[in-house]
Design a protein around this motif. Structure first.
Motif, PDB file in Angstrom:
ATOM      1  N   PHE A 127       0.846  -0.918   0.405  1.00  0.00           N
ATOM      2  CA  PHE A 127       0.099  -0.470  -0.083  1.00  0.00           C
ATOM      3  C   PHE A 127       1.176   0.987   0.291  1.00  0.00           C
ATOM      4  O   PHE A 127       0.080   2.159  -0.928  1.00  0.00           O
ATOM      5  N   GLU A 128       2.139   1.417   0.619  1.00  0.00           N
ATOM      6  CA  GLU A 128       3.005   2.256   0.287  1.00  0.00           C
ATOM      7  C   GLU A 128       3.064   2.633  -0.306  1.00  0.00           C
ATOM      8  O   GLU A 128       3.772   4.171  -1.430  1.00  0.00           O
ATOM      9  N   LEU A 129       3.797   1.789  -1.549  1.00  0.00           N
ATOM     10  CA  LEU A 129       3.709   2.069  -2.608  1.00  0.00           C
ATOM     11  C   LEU A 129       3.254   2.625  -3.734  1.00  0.00           C
ATOM     12  O   LEU A 129       3.611   3.197  -4.278  1.00  0.00           O
ATOM     13  N   TYR A 130       1.922   1.942  -3.786  1.00  0.00           N
ATOM     14  CA  TYR A 130       0.122   2.486  -4.606  1.00  0.00           C
ATOM     15  C   TYR A 130       0.275   3.904  -3.579  1.00  0.00           C
ATOM     16  O   TYR A 130       0.208   4.497  -4.689  1.00  0.00           O
ATOM     17  N   LYS A 131       0.400   4.212  -2.923  1.00  0.00           N
ATOM     18  CA  LYS A 131       0.548   6.081  -2.353  1.00  0.00           C
ATOM     19  C   LYS A 131       1.516   6.302  -2.979  1.00  0.00           C
ATOM     20  O   LYS A 131       1.343   7.490  -3.558  1.00  0.00           O
ATOM     21  N   GLN A 132       2.942   6.014  -3.180  1.00  0.00           N
ATOM     22  CA  GLN A 132       3.541   7.210  -3.745  1.00  0.00           C
ATOM     23  C   GLN A 132       3.284   6.893  -5.362  1.00  0.00           C
ATOM     24  O   GLN A 132       3.429   7.762  -6.369  1.00  0.00           O
ATOM     25  N   GLU A 133       2.703   5.848  -6.008  1.00  0.00           N
ATOM     26  CA  GLU A 133       2.291   5.722  -6.993  1.00  0.00           C
ATOM     27  C   GLU A 133       1.391   7.107  -7.592  1.00  0.00           C
ATOM     28  O   GLU A 133       0.694   8.181  -7.931  1.00  0.00           O
ATOM     29  N   HIS A 134       0.280   7.226  -6.359  1.00  0.00           N
ATOM     30  CA  HIS A 134      -1.076   8.011  -6.634  1.00  0.00           C
ATOM     31  C   HIS A 134      -0.594   9.521  -5.862  1.00  0.00           C
ATOM     32  O   HIS A 134      -0.475  10.049  -6.972  1.00  0.00           O
ATOM     33  N   ASP A 135       0.159   9.496  -5.597  1.00  0.00           N
ATOM     34  CA  ASP A 135       1.277  11.095  -5.214  1.00  0.00           C
ATOM     35  C   ASP A 135       1.606  11.727  -6.522  1.00  0.00           C
ATOM     36  O   ASP A 135       1.748  12.723  -6.854  1.00  0.00           O
ATOM     37  N   PHE A 136       2.648  10.099  -7.074  1.00  0.00           N
ATOM     38  CA  PHE A 136       2.949  10.691  -8.319  1.00  0.00           C
ATOM     39  C   PHE A 136       1.812  11.514  -9.598  1.00  0.00           C
ATOM     40  O   PHE A 136       2.089  12.007 -10.094  1.00  0.00           O
ATOM     41  N   LEU A 137       0.947  10.902  -9.336  1.00  0.00           N
ATOM     42  CA  LEU A 137       0.161  10.621 -10.920  1.00  0.00           C
ATOM     43  C   LEU A 137      -1.056  12.009 -10.393  1.00  0.00           C
ATOM     44  O   LEU A 137      -0.802  12.471 -11.457  1.00  0.00           O
ATOM     45  N   LYS A 138      -0.825  12.539  -9.294  1.00  0.00           N
ATOM     46  CA  LYS A 138      -1.655  13.578  -8.763  1.00  0.00           C
ATOM     47  C   LYS A 138      -0.677  14.566  -9.426  1.00  0.00           C
ATOM     48  O   LYS A 138      -1.155  16.003  -9.648  1.00  0.00           O
ATOM     49  N   GLY A 139       0.833  14.909  -8.572  1.00  0.00           N
ATOM     50  CA  GLY A 139       1.492  16.162  -9.213  1.00  0.00           C
ATOM     51  C   GLY A 139       2.075  15.730 -10.802  1.00  0.00           C
ATOM     52  O   GLY A 139       2.425  16.820 -10.609  1.00  0.00           O
TER      53      GLY A 139
END
Length: 431
Positions: free
Chosen positions: A228-240
Motif C-alpha cells: 500500500f505504501e508503494l501504491y500511495k507513492q504512485e497515487h501521489d506521483f500521478l496527482k503531482g
C-alpha cells in the motif's frame, strides 16, 4: 489411479503406469489443423484420483495459424490466441468432442461420477442476457466475444457432459442448458481469488449422483496491504503530474481483503467500465441521478429523454407531470414498506456499480447490496418495464431487463446439482 488422453490407445483394463507415462509426453499429445500446419498440442486428460470419480480436463485452447505466417518459423507468433474459448473447438478440434463422447459413455457403463472442467465456460455466463447486452452496450463490449455459442453447450450436453466447471471470466455464476434431445448440462463459473468477489468452490459428491457446491469467500488475506505504501507513492506521483481521473486513494484505507476488492471493482467501474462500455447518455447524466430521480423518471407518462428530464427538474415547481410522477413514486415506495427519502441514499453511479457486483459475484453480491436496496432496484426495474408510453424509455427498459436477469439467476452460492437430471437445488434460504 487411472489416466488417459484423447490420443492414448490403452483401455481401463489394459492400463499401466508405464503406458500412461509414455502417453503423457507432449510429443504423444498433438493434432494437426485442417490447413496442414505444424502439429499443435492438446493437453486434455482424464484422471481417476479416487475410485469412482472421473475428472475430465478439457483443453479448449485453439491456436489458429495466421494467414501471413512464416512457414519456416515454428514460434507462437504464427498463431492467433484462443481467448474466445470453446467457439473454435467444434470446428477445429473435432477429435476432442469425439473423445469426450467416448469418455462419458464409459463413465456411465463403469458407474463413475464424471465431472468436467476447463479454463473456459461452456454456457452463457450472463444469465441468458448476452443478446440484450450486445443490443444495449454494442458489439465487442462487456467481453461478449467470450460468451460461448449455443452450439457449444448443445454439442457437449449431447456428448454426455452433465457438469462442467469453468473459469477465465473471474465471475461467480451458474448456467444451464437442456437440448432438444433432453440432455442437460450445468456450467459452474468459478470466481477469481484476485478480484471481487474473491472466492473458491468446494464440491462434495454425494449419493444418487448429487454434487453439493459450496462457495467460500476469501475475506481475510494476511499481508494484503503490504504494498500500500508503494501504491500511495504512485497515487501521489500521478496527482503531482496532473493526471486526470486518478483512482481514489481511500482504497488504501481498506481494513480487509474483501473491502479492498470492493474498492477495486468500484474504481474499475468509474475509471474503465463506464467510459469504455456505456452509452454516452448514461455517462453524461445517469451517474448523478438519485434513486428518487430514477423512479420518478420511470413513471413519467410521455416521451421524454434523460436530458429533458434533467432540465425538467430545474422547473419542478411548475411541472404538473413531475408532480404527478413524484406522487406516484411515493405511493409505490410506501407500498413495499420503504420511505421515499431512502431513494436519496444512492445514485446512478451506485446503480452501475451494483450492476457489476451482480454481474461478477452473482448471488454472493446480494448480501453486500442489501435487501432494501434490492427492493428499490426491483421497483424501478418494474416501473421502466411497465412504462410503454414513451419511446425514449426503451434504453432504460433494456438496462432494467439485464439488471433483472443478474438479480434472478440460478443459485451460485450453496446449492446441489443432480448430474443425471440436471436439476438444481438451492440451499441458500435467503434467496
Amino acid at each position: 489411479m487411472y489416466w488417459e488422453t484423447p490420443f492414448s490407445e490403452y483401455s481401463l483394463n489394459s492400463y499401466s503406469y508405464k503406458k500412461a507415462k509414455k502417453a503423457a509426453s507432449l510429443d504423444e499429445r498433438t493434432y494437426s489443423m485442417p490447413s496442414g500446419s505444424s502439429l499443435i498440442p492438446d493437453v486434455s486428460y482424464l484422471v481417476e484420483p479416487v475410485e469412482g470419480v472421473w475428472l475430465l480436463a478439457i483443453d479448449a485452447n485453439v491456436y489458429l495459424p495466421k494467414a501471413n505466417r512464416n512457414r519456416n518459423n515454428k514460434t507462437s507468433e504464427n498463431y492467433s490466441g484462443s481467448s474466445i474459448g470453446y467457439n473454435n473447438v467444434l470446428s477445429h478440434k473435432k477429435h476432442l468432442l469425439l473423445w469426450v463422447g467416448r469418455v462419458t459413455q464409459r463413465a456411465k457403463k463403469e458407474n463413475k461420477t464424471l465431472i468436467a472442467f476447463s479454463h473456459y465456460p461452456m454456457v452463457d455466463f450472463n444469465n441468458n442476457a448476452s443478446q440484450k447486452m450486445e443490443s444495449f452496450f454494442g458489439e465487442g463490449k462487456m467481453q461478449l466475444h467470450r460468451v460461448p455459442n449455443e452450439e457449444v453447450a448443445e454439442a457437449f450436453a449431447n456428448a454426455g457432459v452433465r457438469l462442467h466447471i469453468g473459469g477465465h471470466m473471474h465471475i461467480n455464476n451458474t448456467g444451464k442448458r437442456t437440448t432438444k434431445k433432453g440432455n442437460s448440462i450445468v456450467n459452474i463459473q468459478t470466481p477469481s481469488l484476485a478480484s471481487y468477489i474473491p472466492a473458491y468452490k468446494i464440491l462434495t459428491i454425494k449419493e444418487n449422483k448429487a454434487v453439493e457446491v459450496e462457495t467460500k469467500i476469501l475475506d481475510s488475506v494476511p499481508g494484503f496491504n503490504e504494498f500500500f505504501e508503494l501504491y500511495k507513492q504512485e497515487h501521489d506521483f500521478l496527482k503531482g503530474i496532473g493526471t486526470e481521473n486518478v483512482w481514489d486513494k481511500e482504497i488504501l484505507l481498506s481494513d480487509s481483503y474483501i473491502t479492498f476488492t470492493k474498492w477495486h471493482l468500484k474504481e474499475l467501474t468509474r475509471l474503465r467500465f463506464i467510459p469504455e462500455d456505456w452509452p454516452i447518455k448514461f455517462q453524461t447524466f445517469f451517474p448523478e441521478l438519485s434513486g428518487k430521480d430514477l423512479l420518478v423518471f420511470a413513471l413519467i407518462k410521455r416521451n421524454i429523454s434523460l436530458k429533458e428530464f434533467v432540465e425538467l427538474k430545474k422547473f419542478s415547481q411548475t411541472s404538473t407531470e413531475l408532480e404527478k410522477a413524484t406522487k406516484k413514486a411515493k405511493e409505490e415506495i410506501n407500498h413495499i414498506g420503504l420511505e421515499f427519502k431512502d431513494l436519496n441514499e444512492w445514485n446512478g453511479l451506485d446503480y452501475i456499480y451494483d450492476f457489476y457486483r451482480l454481474k461478477n459475484a452473482g448471488e454472493l453480491a446480494k448480501q453486500d447490496i442489501g435487501r432494501e436496496r434490492i427492493m428499490q432496484y426491483k421497483l424501478i426495474i418494474e416501473a421502466f418495464k411497465q412504462n410503454k408510453n414513451k419511446k425514449s424509455v426503451d434504453d432504460f427498459e433494456a438496462l432494467a431487463s439485464i439488471f433483472e436477469a443478474f438479480l434472478e439467476g440460478l443459485p451460485s452460492d450453496h446449492f446441489e446439482v443432480n448430474i443425471e437430471t440436471g436439476s438444481i437445488k438451492n440451499f441458500n434460504s435467503q434467496n
